[in-house]
Structures are given as structure tokens and as C-alpha cells.
Design a protein around this motif. Structure first.
Motif, short mmCIF file in Angstrom:
data_model
loop_
_atom_site.label_atom_id
_atom_site.label_comp_id
_atom_site.label_asym_id
_atom_site.label_seq_id
_atom_site.Cartn_x
_atom_site.Cartn_y
_atom_site.Cartn_z
N LEU A 148 0.86 -1.19 0.00
CA LEU A 148 0.00 0.00 0.00
C LEU A 148 0.89 1.23 0.00
N LYS A 149 0.60 2.17 -0.90
CA LYS A 149 1.43 3.37 -0.97
C LYS A 149 0.56 4.61 -1.05
N ALA A 150 0.81 5.55 -0.15
CA ALA A 150 0.17 6.85 -0.28
C ALA A 150 0.73 7.52 -1.53
N ILE A 195 -2.23 0.44 -4.84
CA ILE A 195 -2.07 -0.94 -4.35
C ILE A 195 -1.28 -1.67 -5.42
N GLU A 196 -0.11 -2.16 -5.05
CA GLU A 196 0.67 -2.86 -6.06
C GLU A 196 1.14 -4.22 -5.60
N GLU A 197 1.48 -5.01 -6.57
CA GLU A 197 1.98 -6.36 -6.38
C GLU A 197 3.26 -6.32 -5.54
N ARG A 198 3.36 -7.19 -4.54
CA ARG A 198 4.57 -7.22 -3.72
C ARG A 198 5.60 -8.14 -4.38
N LEU A 199 6.73 -7.56 -4.70
CA LEU A 199 7.81 -8.33 -5.31
C LEU A 199 8.80 -8.73 -4.24
N SER A 200 9.68 -9.67 -4.55
CA SER A 200 10.80 -9.88 -3.63
C SER A 200 12.07 -10.01 -4.46
N ARG A 247 16.56 -8.52 -4.60
CA ARG A 247 17.62 -7.63 -4.13
C ARG A 247 17.36 -6.21 -4.60
N GLU A 248 17.42 -5.25 -3.65
CA GLU A 248 17.23 -3.85 -4.04
C GLU A 248 18.56 -3.18 -4.32
N SER A 249 18.54 -2.24 -5.24
CA SER A 249 19.72 -1.42 -5.48
C SER A 249 19.27 -0.03 -5.93
N ILE A 299 10.96 0.13 -8.23
CA ILE A 299 10.16 0.23 -7.01
C ILE A 299 9.72 1.69 -6.83
N GLU A 300 10.63 2.59 -7.14
CA GLU A 300 10.28 4.02 -7.06
C GLU A 300 11.32 4.81 -7.83
N PHE A 301 10.92 6.01 -8.25
CA PHE A 301 11.90 7.00 -8.70
C PHE A 301 11.96 8.09 -7.64
P1 AMP Z 1 9.48 3.33 -1.43
O1 AMP Z 1 9.22 4.43 -0.46
O2 AMP Z 1 8.57 3.28 -2.62
O3 AMP Z 1 10.93 3.17 -1.74
O4 AMP Z 1 9.23 1.97 -0.62
C1 AMP Z 1 9.96 1.68 0.54
C2 AMP Z 1 10.36 0.24 0.54
O5 AMP Z 1 9.19 -0.58 0.45
C3 AMP Z 1 11.19 -0.17 -0.66
O6 AMP Z 1 12.53 0.10 -0.49
C4 AMP Z 1 10.92 -1.65 -0.72
O7 AMP Z 1 11.73 -2.35 0.21
C5 AMP Z 1 9.49 -1.75 -0.28
N1 AMP Z 1 8.62 -1.83 -1.46
C6 AMP Z 1 8.04 -0.81 -2.12
N2 AMP Z 1 7.32 -1.26 -3.16
C7 AMP Z 1 7.45 -2.60 -3.17
C8 AMP Z 1 6.93 -3.65 -4.01
N3 AMP Z 1 6.13 -3.40 -5.03
N4 AMP Z 1 7.29 -4.90 -3.70
C9 AMP Z 1 8.08 -5.19 -2.65
N5 AMP Z 1 8.59 -4.25 -1.83
C10 AMP Z 1 8.29 -2.97 -2.08
#
Ligand code: AMP
Ligand code: GLY
Length: 419
Positions: free
Chosen positions: A139-141, A181-186, A188-190, A280-282
Motif C-alpha cells: 500500500l502506498k500513499a 495498491i501494487e503487487e509485492r515483489l521480492s 535484491r534492491e539497489s 520500485i520508485e523513482f
Molecule cells: P518506497 O518508499 O517506494 O521506496 O518503498 C519503501 C520500501 O518498500 C522499498 O525500499 C521496498 O523495500 C518496499 N517496497 C516498495 N514497493 C514494493 C513492491 N512493489 N514490492 C516489494 N517491496 C516494495
């Protein structure tokens, strides 16, 4: 430069290495920045005062640190007055300031994203959660929430409460009136960060940050507990792939849609098991603590790169990078990211800085009335170890971190472990 954290310290430190006699101002800065630049008592969100100050002093370039001022159009205001500023316009900054806008932008420009839908109606949002499953969604505002607008619910109850907090009770303010509302992925983040001049993207070294408070990625999200650069597994070829699949399409999509993007552009990526990078985000700015691990690797003069970006002249510009690695350990105040006290004297910074391959970047520090450096935030200092490999850099960072003391000092002990 605007801001008062380690990102701003790191940026000014890098500029200072190559431009020893340049006049640099920072609004408002911190105790460390005060040793590298002239601090001006203006908060980074105070656009009117920043504008007046810049108009009076006519700097060659203004660099924006934190995102808050971007959302209210600081770049447009500076440009209207003929002042050079490295920051995206209000429209272009929507890549960070509206997560819903950004998702639709990515989708129509062929950038790989998790599946998503946006909602203003709580019942519809809840129906979606029931359909997909609370532990399979995020869930993201929509708007800026100082890093607190993303929730990965562990059960239906938490999802329902979060949706109600955003869409019914208004607990996230304007930012939470629309929900993604988005799909939760799993995976490695970079962080892939670089500069855009509106047409071209120049990548910096890839980096990784540690967002969770405790070892093993446990506990609450923070502004960052440490990081490293570059990232094992992201070779030069892999980075080129990220640039051509994600960063360059973003820059050219923004230009094509009439919102040329000028400034730092930060792609927060997740590589899934099948080896694909999703956005995941810009973010419309440099990362923190990414700045602390990226700038020490740059060999070129950062000022040349920043000016080229602002003047639309990045095409053909190459940045030179050191082949060392950097590991950053963040020293935080006891209690952070919850409640914590400030104002504790800090000792040992100079001893730490004397160690070979060590840099100490100030985040939340200030001088008290007696001229002593004291804690002034949750994240207090970024301690960097540089080395020829992660082991060496990591050992140096932790040896230096051990020399610095303040009441309540805390840190993660697993940064860059096992690389
Ligand atoms: P954000 O503020 O969008 O960077 O989100 C904070 C953290 O939430 C990210 O660094 C991810 O670890 C996690 N996250 C955000 N979106 C997703 C997604 N779609 N799937 C899995 N994890 C996410
Ligand atoms: N390191 C995360 C950020 O700057 O948003």
C-alpha cells in the motif's frame, strides 16, 4: 546547496575536493558542513527565503538536497528569475512527488513495474486486498510522506487499517487521499542514481542502502542505516542494461511528454529471481546514504558534471570513477527512528578521521552554545571506510565507528557483511 544531512555534506565534500577556493553556501547545513561551506539559517523548504538569498548572492549554481521544495516548484521559481538550479520542475518532480502519476508514466513508457491500481475509495481498495491477499500487496500513499507512506501489511487487519487511515481518516493528509495498491515483489534492491540534463542520463556508481533499523533487515524503516557502493553483481554491462531499459527511457519519456527532467534521478530497483529489474520508485534527488558511498568514488570534478547537467550539455560527458569500494555505517541516536534525545556531545571524530581510508560525514550534528559538536538528529554521522575490497572497507568503517562516542550511540553491525 539546500539541506542539512549527510547527503548534503557528501555533496559539498566532493565539490570541495576539486574546488578548494569556491564559495559554497548551504541552507541550513550542520556542524560538519560549517567546516566546508558557509551555512545560512534558512530551512530547505522555505522557498521564498531561498529565492531571496539566491537572487541577492547570484550563485553560479544551486543544488537541491531534499525533495520537499521540489513539490512546490522551487526549480520553476529559480528559473523564472534566471538562476541556474539543478533540480526538476514541479511537473517533472512528479516522478517522486506522486507515486500514482509516476506508475502510469512508467507503464506508458515501457518501464518494467509491478502490477498496480490506484484508489480513492476505501471499499474498492479493500475489495482489491481481499482478492489478492494482504501479504501479496503493498500500500502506498500517493504523495510525499517523509518515507512513511509505504506499508507492506502482514495481515488483512493491518491492510484495512492502513486503507482507512489514508482514505477515510485522512491521517496521511493530502498525500494519502489517493492510494496505490501494487503487487509485492521480492528480490535484491539497489539504487541506480545519476544525472539527467533533460535528454541524456549519466549513471553514477550503483549503490545499496540498508533501510531497516536492525541487523538482518529487522525493525522499522529508517532514513538509512548504512550502505555501500558499487554493488557486487551489477557489472558495468549490467549497469548499461539498467540505463538503457529504465533510466534512459524515463529521461526521454519525460522530454517527449513535455516535462524535460533536469537533476539527479534516482531509480530504486528490485531484481527478482528471474533476473529482471523492476522500478520500485523513482526519486527526484540524490539518495541518502547513497551520496555518502557514491561521491567518494568519483574522480572527476563534480562541478563539471553538475554544470553540464544544468546546461543541457551531458551528451558525451564521461565521469571517471575510482576502482575502490566504500562502505558506510550510520551512527544513530538511541531510540531512532522512534523518539530520541538530542544535544549530546560527540567525541572521537578527529581520531576516526586520522585512520587510513576513513571519512566521517556529518548528518544530524550542530555546534552548541559552547562551540561543541553535539547530536542534532536521529542519524548523526555517516562513517565511511574506503578499501580495495568490501572486507577492507567494512573493517575500516567499523574500526572508525568504534572510536566515536555519544550518549545513546547505536548502529547496525551487519552492514556489507558477507559480500
Ligand atoms: P518506497 O518508499 O517506494 O521506496 O518503498 C519503501 C520500501 O518498500 C522499498 O525500499 C521496498 O523495500 C518496499 N517496497 C516498495 N514497493 C514494493 C513492491 N512493489 N514490492 C516489494 N517491496 C516494495
Ligand atoms: N536511501 C533512500 C533514499 O534516499 O530515498
Amino acid at each position: 546547496m539546500t539541506g542539512k544531512g549527510a547527503r548534503e555534506y557528501a555533496t559539498i565534500w566532493a565539490l570541495r575536493q576539486h574546488n578548494p577556493s569556491a564559495e559554497i553556501f548551504c541552507a541550513p547545513g550542520n556542524a560538519g558542513i560549517a567546516q566546508l561551506a558557509r551555512c545560512v539559517a534558512i530551512e530547505h523548504q522555505d522557498v521564498e527565503s531561498l529565492l531571496k538569498f539566491a537572487y541577492r548572492t547570484q550563485p553560479n549554481l544551486t543544488v537541491i538536497g531534499p525533495e520537499a521544495a521540489l513539490a512546490v516548484g522551487i526549480a520553476d521559481r529559480f528559473r523564472d528569475l534566471g538562476l541556474l538550479i539543478l533540480a526538476p520542475s514541479k511537473q517533472a518532480a512528479q516522478l517522486e512527488t506522486s507515486k500514482v502519476w509516476a506508475r502510469y508514466f512508467m507503464k506508458r513508457n515501457g518501464i518494467r513495474v509491478p502490477e498496480f491500481r490506484d484508489y480513492t475509495d476505501a471499499d474498492q481498495a479493500q475489495a482489491r486486498v481481499v482478492k489478492i491477499g494482504a501479504n501479496k500487496i503493498v500500500l502506498k500513499a500517493d504523495g510525499l510522506c517523509e518515507g512513511k507512506g509505504v506499508v507492506l501489511p502482514y495481515d488483512y487487519q493491518q491492510a484495512r487499517e492502513t486503507i482507512a487511515d489514508m482514505l477515510v481518516w485522512g491521517k496521511y493528509g493530502e498525500a494519502g487521499k489517493r492510494l496505490l495498491i501494487e503487487e509485492r515483489l521480492s528480490g535484491r534492491e539497489s539504487s541506480c542514481i545519476g544525472l539527467s540534463d533533460g535528454k541524456t542520463f549519466l549513471p553514477f556508481r550503483p549503490a545499496r542502502d540498508y533501510k531497516r533499523r536492525f541487523n538482518g533487515d529487522q525493525g522499522l524503516n529508517t532514513g538509512g542505516m548504512g550502505g555501500y557502493a558499487p554493488v557486487p553483481g551489477i557489472s558495468d554491462v549490467a549497469l548499461q542494461g539498467i540505463v538503457s531499459d529504465i533510466m534512459r527511457p524515463a529521461v526521454s519519456g519525460m522530454a517527449r511528454e513535455g516535462n524535460p527532467y533536469v537533476g539527479f534521478l534516482y531509480g530504486g530497483l528490485m531484481m527478482t529471481e528471474e533476473g529482471k529489474n523492476y522500478v520500485i520508485e523513482f526519486n527526484a534527488r540524490m539518495g541518502d546514504p547513497e551520496a555518502s558511498v557514491i561521491w567518494p568514488l568519483l574522480r572527476s570534478n563534480p562541478l563539471d558534471l553538475l554544470l553540464a547537467a544544468v546546461k543541457g550539455e551531458l551528451s558525451g560527458v564521461q565521469a571517471e570513477w575510482s576502482d575502490q569500494v566504500v562502505v558506510c555505517v550510520v551512527l544513530v541516536s538511541g531510540g531512532y527512528p522512534g523518539k530520541y534525545e538530542k544535544g549530546f556531545p560527540i567525541s572521537g571524530i578527529a581520531d576516526a578521521e586520522r585512520l587510513p581510508g576513513v571519512l566521517v560525514f556529518h548528518a544530524g550534528t550542530k555546534f552548541n552554545e559552547d562551540g561543541i559538536v553535539v547530536t542534532d538528529g536521529g542519524r548523526v554521522l555517516d562513517v565511511e571506510g574506503l578499501g580495495k575490497n568490501y572486507d577492507e572497507a567494512r573493517t575500516r568503517a567499523y574500526e572508525a565507528a568504534a572510536l566515536i562516542q555519544f550518549e545513546g550511540k547505536d548502529l547496525r553491525t551487519d552492514i556489507a557483511a558477507g559480500l
